[in-house]
Design a protein around this motif. Sequence first.
Motif, PDB file in Angstrom:
ATOM      1  N   ARG A   1       0.928  -1.103  -0.010  1.00 51.63           N
ATOM      2  CA  ARG A   1      -0.007   0.095  -0.184  1.00 51.63           C
ATOM      3  C   ARG A   1       0.896   1.252   0.025  1.00 51.63           C
ATOM      4  N   PHE A   2       0.380   2.386  -0.523  1.00 52.18           N
ATOM      5  CA  PHE A   2       1.068   3.552  -0.733  1.00 52.18           C
ATOM      6  C   PHE A   2       0.054   4.765   0.010  1.00 52.18           C
ATOM      7  N   ARG A   3       0.541   5.665   0.867  1.00 51.79           N
ATOM      8  CA  ARG A   3       0.001   6.897   1.353  1.00 51.79           C
ATOM      9  C   ARG A   3       0.922   8.074   0.994  1.00 51.79           C
ATOM     10  N   TYR A   4       0.390   8.573  -0.234  1.00 57.14           N
ATOM     11  CA  TYR A   4       1.257   9.897  -0.706  1.00 57.14           C
ATOM     12  C   TYR A   4       0.840  11.152  -0.355  1.00 57.14           C
ATOM     13  N   THR A   5       1.896  11.836   0.054  1.00 63.26           N
ATOM     14  CA  THR A   5       1.503  13.393   0.012  1.00 63.26           C
ATOM     15  C   THR A   5       1.579  14.285  -1.360  1.00 63.26           C
ATOM     16  N   ARG A   6       2.475  13.815  -2.185  1.00 56.50           N
ATOM     17  CA  ARG A   6       2.655  14.329  -3.526  1.00 56.50           C
ATOM     18  C   ARG A   6       3.480  13.140  -4.377  1.00 56.50           C
ATOM     19  N   PRO A   7       3.191  13.398  -5.722  1.00 55.23           N
ATOM     20  CA  PRO A   7       3.695  12.287  -6.514  1.00 55.23           C
ATOM     21  C   PRO A   7       5.106  12.543  -6.645  1.00 55.23           C
ATOM     22  N   ILE A   8       5.899  11.356  -7.241  1.00 58.68           N
ATOM     23  CA  ILE A   8       7.291  11.342  -7.147  1.00 58.68           C
ATOM     24  C   ILE A   8       7.425  11.932  -8.605  1.00 58.68           C
TER      25      ILE A   8
ATOM     26  N   GLY B   1       5.299 -19.658  10.814  1.00 63.55           N
ATOM     27  CA  GLY B   1       5.799 -18.421  10.092  1.00 63.55           C
ATOM     28  C   GLY B   1       5.188 -17.157  10.741  1.00 63.55           C
ATOM     29  N   ALA B   2       4.971 -16.103   9.912  1.00 66.78           N
ATOM     30  CA  ALA B   2       4.883 -15.120  10.522  1.00 66.78           C
ATOM     31  C   ALA B   2       4.551 -13.995   9.337  1.00 66.78           C
ATOM     32  N   MET B   3       3.543 -12.828   9.496  1.00 64.91           N
ATOM     33  CA  MET B   3       3.407 -11.761   8.816  1.00 64.91           C
ATOM     34  C   MET B   3       4.262 -10.706   9.385  1.00 64.91           C
ATOM     35  N   VAL B   4       5.182  -9.894   8.609  1.00 64.04           N
ATOM     36  CA  VAL B   4       5.924  -8.821   8.740  1.00 64.04           C
ATOM     37  C   VAL B   4       5.403  -7.549   8.204  1.00 64.04           C
ATOM     38  N   THR B   5       4.929  -6.777   8.909  1.00 64.61           N
ATOM     39  CA  THR B   5       4.530  -5.308   8.210  1.00 64.61           C
ATOM     40  C   THR B   5       5.563  -4.317   8.665  1.00 64.61           C
ATOM     41  N   SER B   6       6.064  -3.782   7.395  1.00 61.34           N
ATOM     42  CA  SER B   6       6.900  -2.558   7.534  1.00 61.34           C
ATOM     43  C   SER B   6       6.570  -1.456   6.935  1.00 61.34           C
ATOM     44  N   GLU B   7       7.084  -0.192   7.320  1.00 62.52           N
ATOM     45  CA  GLU B   7       6.643   1.210   6.767  1.00 62.52           C
ATOM     46  C   GLU B   7       7.778   1.707   6.455  1.00 62.52           C
ATOM     47  N   ALA B   8       7.768   2.346   5.033  1.00 62.18           N
ATOM     48  CA  ALA B   8       9.009   3.182   4.898  1.00 62.18           C
ATOM     49  C   ALA B   8       8.614   4.414   4.383  1.00 62.18           C
ATOM     50  N   GLU B   9       9.196   5.151   5.213  1.00 70.07           N
ATOM     51  CA  GLU B   9       8.897   6.703   5.042  1.00 70.07           C
ATOM     52  C   GLU B   9       9.894   7.298   4.139  1.00 70.07           C
ATOM     53  N   VAL B  10       9.189   7.818   2.897  1.00 68.36           N
ATOM     54  CA  VAL B  10      10.253   8.357   1.806  1.00 68.36           C
ATOM     55  C   VAL B  10      10.056   9.913   1.946  1.00 68.36           C
ATOM     56  N   THR B  11      11.207  10.503   1.945  1.00 69.58           N
ATOM     57  CA  THR B  11      11.304  12.049   2.101  1.00 69.58           C
ATOM     58  C   THR B  11      12.119  12.409   1.002  1.00 69.58           C
ATOM     59  N   ASP B  12      12.091  13.850   0.534  1.00 70.14           N
ATOM     60  CA  ASP B  12      12.683  14.328  -0.504  1.00 70.14           C
ATOM     61  C   ASP B  12      14.061  15.131   0.050  1.00 70.14           C
TER      62      ASP B  12
ATOM     63  N   ALA C   1      14.607  17.887   0.853  1.00 69.55           N
ATOM     64  CA  ALA C   1      14.385  19.064   1.905  1.00 69.55           C
ATOM     65  C   ALA C   1      13.720  18.400   3.056  1.00 69.55           C
ATOM     66  N   GLY C   2      13.712  17.132   3.304  1.00 71.86           N
ATOM     67  CA  GLY C   2      13.034  16.436   4.106  1.00 71.86           C
ATOM     68  C   GLY C   2      11.589  16.411   4.300  1.00 71.86           C
ATOM     69  N   ALA C   3      10.790  16.724   3.348  1.00 67.88           N
ATOM     70  CA  ALA C   3       9.469  16.782   3.349  1.00 67.88           C
ATOM     71  C   ALA C   3       8.983  15.502   2.954  1.00 67.88           C
ATOM     72  N   HIS C   4       7.786  14.770   3.404  1.00 62.58           N
ATOM     73  CA  HIS C   4       7.279  13.797   3.191  1.00 62.58           C
ATOM     74  C   HIS C   4       6.712  13.352   1.823  1.00 62.58           C
ATOM     75  N   VAL C   5       7.096  12.450   0.987  1.00 56.06           N
ATOM     76  CA  VAL C   5       6.527  12.255  -0.198  1.00 56.06           C
ATOM     77  C   VAL C   5       5.486  11.081  -0.329  1.00 56.06           C
ATOM     78  N   VAL C   6       6.104   9.852   0.431  1.00 58.93           N
ATOM     79  CA  VAL C   6       5.121   8.600   0.515  1.00 58.93           C
ATOM     80  C   VAL C   6       5.454   7.836   1.613  1.00 58.93           C
ATOM     81  N   THR C   7       4.432   7.265   2.118  1.00 59.69           N
ATOM     82  CA  THR C   7       4.766   6.076   2.799  1.00 59.69           C
ATOM     83  C   THR C   7       4.299   4.709   2.219  1.00 59.69           C
ATOM     84  N   ALA C   8       5.475   3.974   2.134  1.00 58.29           N
ATOM     85  CA  ALA C   8       5.158   2.665   1.373  1.00 58.29           C
ATOM     86  C   ALA C   8       5.053   1.432   2.509  1.00 58.29           C
TER      87      ALA C   8
END
Length: 149
Positions: free
Chosen positions: A90-97, A118-129, A131-138
């Motif tokens: 899933r993706f949560r965008y602040t603005r497009p890449i 087994g297990a299910m592992v959920t991870s979140e990658a915070e992607v910034t530009d 300037a340090g501004a949020h672009v997307v959380t993957a």
Amino acid sequence: MSVNPELVGRVFPPTPPYLVGREKVREFARAVFATDPQHTDPAAAQALGYPDVVAPPTFAMVVQDLTLQQLLAEPDSGIALERTIHAEQRFRYTRPIVAGDELTATLTVATVRPFGKGAMVTSEAEVTDAAGAHVVTAISVLLIGGEDA
């Protein structure tokens, strides 16, 4: 070794900056059959108010992959690539890449949910530009199979 439950809350170091190239965006757009001109034609993207071509939404996986490689390389994770399936994205965008962006990503392990062996592992990658501004959380869910008995 089963998946280490102590991964929850672990934050990995930021990835080196990834410079989004126009040709990479075009190649990715072709690969995922994103035919809108904003993905390949700078003039079309500029007509929409963007400085350069716009990456398809799933392009964020290119940057997120750098963070997932960190997780997979973690010696105490208990995650073996040969038993891993990418189950959800899933993706949560602040603005497009956009081509020309310099992006950095930081991965946090959100949950480790055991099931069976087994297990299910959920991870979140915070992607910034740059300037340090949020672009997307993957957000990725990895399904890790248990070891054979």
